[in-house]
Design an enzyme around this catalytic site. Structure first.
Site, PDB file in Angstrom:
ATOM      1  N   ARG A  50      45.313  60.662  41.763  1.00 55.41           N
ATOM      2  CA  ARG A  50      44.258  59.702  42.036  1.00 55.41           C
ATOM      3  C   ARG A  50      43.126  59.995  41.334  1.00 55.41           C
ATOM      4  O   ARG A  50      42.121  59.073  41.115  1.00 55.41           O
ATOM      5  CB  ARG A  50      43.959  59.326  43.410  1.00 55.41           C
ATOM      6  CG  ARG A  50      42.767  58.430  44.000  1.00 55.41           C
ATOM      7  CD  ARG A  50      43.154  58.073  45.203  1.00 55.41           C
ATOM      8  NE  ARG A  50      42.780  59.066  46.314  1.00 55.41           N
ATOM      9  CZ  ARG A  50      41.985  59.791  46.703  1.00 55.41           C
ATOM     10  NH1 ARG A  50      40.819  59.691  46.088  1.00 55.41           N
ATOM     11  NH2 ARG A  50      42.416  60.814  47.531  1.00 55.41           N
ATOM     12  N   TYR A  67      26.352  38.174  38.238  1.00 56.57           N
ATOM     13  CA  TYR A  67      27.718  37.758  38.402  1.00 56.57           C
ATOM     14  C   TYR A  67      27.803  37.397  39.880  1.00 56.57           C
ATOM     15  O   TYR A  67      27.536  38.010  40.946  1.00 56.57           O
ATOM     16  CB  TYR A  67      28.395  38.791  38.150  1.00 56.57           C
ATOM     17  CG  TYR A  67      29.984  38.819  38.317  1.00 56.57           C
ATOM     18  CD1 TYR A  67      30.663  37.867  37.694  1.00 56.57           C
ATOM     19  CD2 TYR A  67      30.701  40.014  38.939  1.00 56.57           C
ATOM     20  CE1 TYR A  67      31.953  37.620  38.052  1.00 56.57           C
ATOM     21  CE2 TYR A  67      32.149  39.721  39.024  1.00 56.57           C
ATOM     22  CZ  TYR A  67      32.722  38.540  38.440  1.00 56.57           C
ATOM     23  OH  TYR A  67      34.103  38.604  38.612  1.00 56.57           O
ATOM     24  N   ASP A 114      24.586  45.303  34.797  1.00 53.86           N
ATOM     25  CA  ASP A 114      25.863  44.962  34.361  1.00 53.86           C
ATOM     26  C   ASP A 114      25.634  44.772  32.907  1.00 53.86           C
ATOM     27  O   ASP A 114      24.888  43.849  32.653  1.00 53.86           O
ATOM     28  CB  ASP A 114      26.201  43.862  34.984  1.00 53.86           C
ATOM     29  CG  ASP A 114      27.672  43.377  35.004  1.00 53.86           C
ATOM     30  OD1 ASP A 114      28.140  43.588  33.640  1.00 53.86           O
ATOM     31  OD2 ASP A 114      28.529  42.734  35.797  1.00 53.86           O
ATOM     32  N   LYS A 126      37.005  42.836  30.316  1.00 46.54           N
ATOM     33  CA  LYS A 126      36.519  41.999  29.469  1.00 46.54           C
ATOM     34  C   LYS A 126      36.810  42.534  28.031  1.00 46.54           C
ATOM     35  O   LYS A 126      37.859  42.620  27.673  1.00 46.54           O
ATOM     36  CB  LYS A 126      34.955  41.510  29.887  1.00 46.54           C
ATOM     37  CG  LYS A 126      34.917  41.122  30.969  1.00 46.54           C
ATOM     38  CD  LYS A 126      35.675  39.623  31.671  1.00 46.54           C
ATOM     39  CE  LYS A 126      34.915  39.143  32.796  1.00 46.54           C
ATOM     40  NZ  LYS A 126      35.082  39.825  33.995  1.00 46.54           N
TER      41      LYS A 126
END
Length: 386
Positions: free
Chosen positions: A47, A100, A172, A197
């Site tokens: 992990r 966002y 961001d 993206k």
């Protein structure tokens, strides 16, 4: 910005069997040789990330000019991790009104349940921000350009205001993908990207990244990731790392295509406004020129449509542009944004003459995209005339 050769050729692994890309280790259990290693090895468990994760983190540091990068399963989780790592119960945060939507939802809904208050500010009013800062303000959340509406804040001024008061700044940076802007160089403390993206670039994987050069924030981010059990799968990490190799080449094509489209749209009679920071007509163009070295494929325009019926006629006529959320892949996308706009009273959205449409210019021939939009405009004009 060209990608550094070190980023493109960043390789590790078995020196006797070198490969262009690192191995994808799909593993939860890491086998360790003894008791001491069992509790001290890093990573001691899958992990925490393995070879491909470390390579991707190094690539993101290279892109963003950061000393530390950590990975998450999505862009939203990256934003949430960055914000939550800076606050505790009883604190408050300020967020740009143009961030966002899901980030805004996280701040106004989820942080509230954690005892943290969120308040929005006008992204174009740095002086007004000062009046909103309280003794318990711990973080200021930015996005440049703003989501859907593409405002560019005076980031160096905002970060200077925050630093003087010991407040963390988070930005961001998905729109520039680190190729056209490095927020940390502008004074931002933590930069965030949705790898989904442009970094992945093929609309086939998710990922997020949180970057900083401040050891205090890096430690807080590490602790939060460990406590919340947040990790990125090996295959998604591989897809993102692969995307970094062609990122600059793709971004420059997206940039050129979007600028051609935006300039062409300015001349169309059924378009009342084009909102692209790289256009001289954009109100924040000077900030964009100062803080960015280029622009990506995402921008908006205002379509002169008066009803759902007119918007649907325009969209239904399109054959190349598809309707779909996300962006950054090879395909061109368009969405009507009005249903997503929940903004402060009195902002520019009240003065629009039509519907806000967000465009992502993909990698298709720009002439095909213009012809496609022409089909939409013809269908809209036909509905208006009947």
């Amino acid at each position: 910005m060209k990608l550094p050769t070190r980023l493109i050729h960043n390789r590790s692994g078995n020196p006797a069997r070198r490969t262009v890309n690192p191995p994808v280790e799909r593993a939860s259990t890491v086998l360790l040789p003894d008791r001491e290693q069992l509790y001290n090895a890093k990573p001691g468990y899958g992990r925490m990330g393995l070879s491909v994760h470390r390579e991707l983190e190094a690539a993101m540091c290279e892109l963003e000019g950061a000393s530390d990068a950590r990975l998450t399963p999505s862009g939203l989780s990256a934003c949430a991790v960055a914000i939550a790592s800076c606050v505790s119960a009883g604190d408050s945060v300020l967020l740009s009104d143009s961030v966002y939507g899901p980030t805004r939802r996280f701040c106004e809904k989820r942080l509230k349940t954690m005892g943290v208050e969120a308040q929005r500010f006008d992204p174009r009013n740095a002086d007004g921000l000062v009046d909103l800062i309280r003794p318990d303000t711990r973080a200021i959340i930015l996005e440049a350009p703003g989501s859907l509406t593409f405002e560019i804040s005076d980031t160096p001024r905002l970060t200077s205001i925050a630093r003087e008061r010991g407040i963390a700044t988070i930005m961001d940076n998905t729109w520039s993908a680190g190729v056209f802007c490095q927020p940390l160089a502008l004074g931002v403390d933590i930069s965030v990207q949705a790898l989904t993206k442009y970094v992945v670039g093929h609309a086939d994987a998710f990922g997020g990244a949180v970057m900083t050069s401040d050891a205090r924030y890096a430690g807080a981010i590490d602790d939060l990731l460990e406590d919340w059990g947040i990790s990125l799968g090996a295959d998604d990490a591989y897809a993102a790392l692969r995307g970094t190799r062609t990122l600059s080449t793709r971004l420059h094509h997206h940039q050129a295509s979007a600028l051609k489209l935006a300039s062409w749209l300015q001349e169309q009679p059924l378009v009342s406004d084009v909102i692209h920071p790289a256009l001289p007509s954009h109100p924040d163009h000077e900030f964009w020129k100062r803080d960015f070295t280029g622009s990506s494929g995402l921008f908006s325009f205002v379509l002169q449509a008066a009803s759902n019926h007119e918007v649907d006629a325009f969209l239904s006529a399109l054959e190349v542009f598809e309707l779909g959320f996300s962006w950054g892949g090879f395909e061109s996308l368009i969405i009507p944004c009005d249903e997503q706009l929940t903004r402060l009273p009195g902002d520019w959205t009240g003065d629009r003459n039509g519907w806000l449409m967000r465009v992502h210019a993909g990698l298709e021939d720009t002439r095909d995209l213009m012809e496609d939009l022409d089909r939409g405009f013809a269908a809209l004009a036909n509905v208006k005339n009947t």
